[in-house]
Design an enzyme around this catalytic site. Structure first.
Site, short mmCIF file in Angstrom:
data_model
loop_
_atom_site.label_atom_id
_atom_site.label_comp_id
_atom_site.label_asym_id
_atom_site.label_seq_id
_atom_site.Cartn_x
_atom_site.Cartn_y
_atom_site.Cartn_z
N ARG A 67 1.12 -1.34 0.12
CA ARG A 67 -0.08 0.28 0.08
C ARG A 67 0.80 1.48 -0.19
O ARG A 67 1.81 1.79 1.30
CB ARG A 67 -1.19 0.14 1.24
CG ARG A 67 -2.26 1.58 0.76
CD ARG A 67 -2.68 1.16 2.80
NE ARG A 67 -3.39 0.03 2.89
CZ ARG A 67 -4.31 -0.49 3.64
NH1 ARG A 67 -3.70 0.19 5.12
NH2 ARG A 67 -4.74 -1.37 3.14
N ARG A 181 -5.14 2.78 17.28
CA ARG A 181 -5.10 1.96 16.06
C ARG A 181 -5.27 3.11 14.63
O ARG A 181 -4.83 3.38 14.98
CB ARG A 181 -6.93 1.88 16.19
CG ARG A 181 -7.76 0.52 16.88
CD ARG A 181 -7.21 -0.81 16.34
NE ARG A 181 -7.46 -1.22 15.56
CZ ARG A 181 -8.61 -1.44 14.75
NH1 ARG A 181 -10.01 -2.14 15.81
NH2 ARG A 181 -8.79 -2.35 13.66
N LYS A 182 -5.69 2.63 13.92
CA LYS A 182 -5.32 3.48 12.43
C LYS A 182 -5.69 4.82 12.33
O LYS A 182 -7.51 4.72 13.80
CB LYS A 182 -5.81 2.85 11.36
CG LYS A 182 -7.39 2.25 10.98
CD LYS A 182 -8.00 1.54 10.11
CE LYS A 182 -9.50 1.72 10.19
NZ LYS A 182 -10.23 0.95 8.31
N GLY A 435 -17.10 -5.98 1.11
CA GLY A 435 -17.14 -7.44 1.16
C GLY A 435 -17.25 -8.13 2.39
O GLY A 435 -17.09 -9.32 2.97
N CYS A 440 -14.59 -1.03 4.21
CA CYS A 440 -13.51 -0.23 3.05
C CYS A 440 -13.62 -0.35 1.72
O CYS A 440 -13.79 1.16 1.33
CB CYS A 440 -12.45 -1.50 2.09
SG CYS A 440 -11.30 -2.37 3.82
N GLY A 441 -15.62 -0.11 1.60
CA GLY A 441 -15.69 0.03 0.10
C GLY A 441 -16.82 1.12 0.78
O GLY A 441 -17.93 2.23 -0.03
#
Length: 654
Positions: A67, A181-182, A435, A440-441
């Protein structure tokens, strides 16, 4: 290593971070390359490599995902060509996806090639540092920053400065390599919320205060399998010169005070809930050394969101930016070479990415627009896609991601094409596929959102979706909600068709007069840019020049060879007394469903923890270690049935 508040218990990820900073593996790449992926320490391979942006993917053993960091979504043609060269050698797995955070993910990467790849990055001014795990992800900004005639502030320099602060100019910064976390940051510079401010942990939204242009600050927006929240106002306005300092202060407070015992409650909004908004703001002000100016009464987000596809005049006289539609963001090496070439030939050698997974070629003179539109790559990536394909977004899906419960990209493109064969849609409809519940989408920001799940149909477990509706972007942005659960994917087409007709004004082509029907467009592909010519020979798109052709959708790869037979297993359910023979490749929750043994599950991806069950005898395996099981869970024998597989004979308390 950065000091943090002591947690009552350390989960697995806090332990691995305490043992070794993820950035430490940067010095071990040559060693890893010599060892090979199978001989590596699993913690380094599966987790710490993510600090360098390198992701082990069980779905493609031996092939990693890489990434990038592409601040503000801006990359040069030379850098794009380097990425194409890296992908060129990686066979069927060698592709790139444009993400919903304006950056690239490269697939098919081998551990043996990482040292050379990172040398190429250094030479080209590229970096993937701190793009995974508990770090700040790619920082988004307006994709037309500096060229939009109506923009309020050019975000390019601010985004770059924030990234340089967080990553120590791309070398790695241990001050921010151990967040709970992120973390996501966005800086908006236009009037249309092109960065989706509401879904970021920190978002800077343009606003005038006493006649001076600066930013109102939003905090806490995030998606997860357990909870989704829109960002809330911090009641703070900042001068553009203070943006970097404010980011640093908020990150420092989050790093030092953020919740760490339960990773499902470790995002910034959970900390704000725990502290209260005012105490959180005061902690940030203390870190800054001065008090915030109260927020401006209103911000300058006034428009509906633009997608930037097509030809648009820039603020620079005689120049244009050309937005190309890249179906669900999928690119191959040749696509990257072609984009780099046309950016140099027709533009200024610059390429821009959007959060809708598309590409912009800026700085195209009026005199070169016509020639650009004749390029074969513009036939492949249209400036005039049909309205359903135009606004389609998708995460990676099960083709490459082990968290995904369904295939998304190929299915999304195929279904949109089928719908477009039957329907005329008068305007773009934003349809987002994801998914799994990790989102993420981003289905919650879509007109129609589709979240992958497993469903039961005719006694079998099949791929399905939960349906989200009501996501809005622009001035009055809000998150959509789930309106219908567990729709088998094979039953989805008529449901979407009905929604599009009833709620978005779509009409059947058969109901329109012949004269009102446009010429059919070429089918989209996610396969490589090659086609079959009438004589049966395979040729590249470039060799076909501008002639018309149809595409064939690529199929998801088969992970397991047909000759492989999974080892047998047996699951005994203690409460119901049922005993089921299965294989060691079967998911326990699927077997429970088939046996009609009730085990609750909300996400089926190991992220929410609702499917916990006590293992009384035997052992289970996971594709990747679940992070929602804490020390108490493990000590009491709890497993996550949705992602656990039986090893031999097991006994469950269910």
């Amino acid at each position: 290593m950065t000091d943090t508040l002591a947690a009552p218990t350390l989960n697995k990820f806090e332990k691995l971070k305490a043992e070794k900073d993820g950035l430490a593996v940067k010095a071990e790449l040559e060693h890893f390359a010599r060892l090979g992926w199978e001989a590596m320490d699993e913690t380094d391979r599966d987790h710490r490599l993510k600090w360098l942006g390198v992701f082990f993917r069980p779905v493609t053993p031996g092939k990693f995902m890489l990434r990038m960091r592409v601040p503000n979504g801006i990359i040069t043609s030379g850098q794009t060509r380097v990425l194409g060269e890296i992908l060129q050698r990686y066979g069927d797995d060698g592709n790139a996806d444009i993400t919903t955070r304006q950056n690239f993910q490269l697939r098919g990467i081998r551990i043996e090639d990482l040292p050379e790849i990172f040398r190429k990055f250094d030479q080209a001014g590229l970096t993937s540092i701190q793009s995974g795990m508990d770090n700040v992800r790619n920082i988004t900004g307006s994709p037309v920053a500096g060229i939009d005639a109506d923009e309020l502030i050019d975000t390019r320099g601010l985004v770059r400065k924030v990234q340089d602060m967080i990553t120590n100019n791309g070398r790695g910064n241990s001050s921010f390599s151990n967040l709970p976390r992120k973390f996501n940051i966005a800086i908006a510079g236009c009037r249309d919320n092109s960065v989706h401010a509401e879904i970021n942990d920190i978002a800077f939204v343009p606003a005038f205060k006493d006649g001076t242009l600066g930013f109102n600050i939003l905090v806490g927006g995030f998606f997860s399998g357990k909870r989704c929240e829109a960002a809330i106002p911090l009641n703070a306005w900042v001068d553009p010169r203070d943006v970097v300092a404010v980011c640093e202060a908020i990150l420092t407070v989050y790093r030092n005070l953020g919740l760490r015992a339960n990773r499902q409650k470790a995002r910034l909004m959970w900390l704000i809930d725990e502290m209260g908004l005012e105490p959180f703001r005061e902690a940030v002000e203390k870190q800054l050394g001065y008090a915030f100016t109260p927020a401006a009464a209103k911000d300058e987000i006034l428009w509906d969101k633009r997608d930037h596809i097509g030809i648009h005049a820039q603020k620079q006289p005689g120049l244009n930016y050309v937005g190309l539609h890249v179906p669900v963001g999928r690119l191959y090496a040749q696509d990257l070479f072609d984009l780099a070439r046309i950016a140099e030939v027709y533009g200024s050698g610059e390429i821009r990415l959007t959060v809708e997974q598309n590409v912009i070629i800026p700085n195209v003179p009026d005199s070169r627009v016509s020639a650009l539109l004749r390029e074969p790559i513009v036939k492949r990536f249209s400036i005039e896609p049909q309205n359903l394909s135009r606004a389609l977004v998708s995460c990676t899906g099960a083709q490459f991601c082990n968290f995904a419960l369904i295939e998304t990209k190929n299915r999304a493109v195929a279904l949109m094409q089928e719908l477009e064969q039957d329907l005329y849609c008068p305007r773009p409809v934003r349809i987002h596929w994801t998914g799994c519940p990790n989102s993420c989408g981003q289905p919650q920001v879509a007109d129609i959102g589709l979240m992958g799940t497993k469903v039961r149909k005719d006694g079998k477990t099949v791929e399905g979706v939960d349906l989200y509706m009501g996501g809005k972007v622009g001035k009055h942005a809000e998150l959509g909600t789930c309106v219908r659960k567990s729709i088998p994917c094979e039953d989805l087409k008529p449901i979407l068709q009905e929604i599009l007709i009833e709620q978005f004004g779509a009409r059947l082509w058969s109901d329109l007069p012949e004269s009102a029907r446009p010429n059919p467009t070429a089918l989209i592909t996610l396969d490589r840019p090659t086609v079959e010519t009438p004589n049966g020979k395979s040729t590249t798109v470039q060799e076909l020049n501008a002639q018309e052709f149809d595409y064939v959708l690529s199929a998801p790869p088969v992970v397991k060879a047909p000759t492989e037979i999974a080892a047998p297993a047996t699951i005994r359910f203690a409460q119901s007394g049922k005993e089921i023979t299965c294989t060691q490749d079967d998911l326990i929750l699927d077997i429970a469903d088939q046996a009609e043994v009730a085990i609750e599950s909300s996400c089926r991806s190991g992220t929410c923890g609702s499917c916990k069950c006590t293992l009384l005898e035997g052992e289970v395996s996971y594709d990747s270690e679940p992070d929602v099981l804490d020390e108490h869970d493990r000590a009491s024998g709890q497993i996550l049935t949705c992602i656990a597989r039986p090893v031999g004979r097991i006994l469950l308390d269910a």
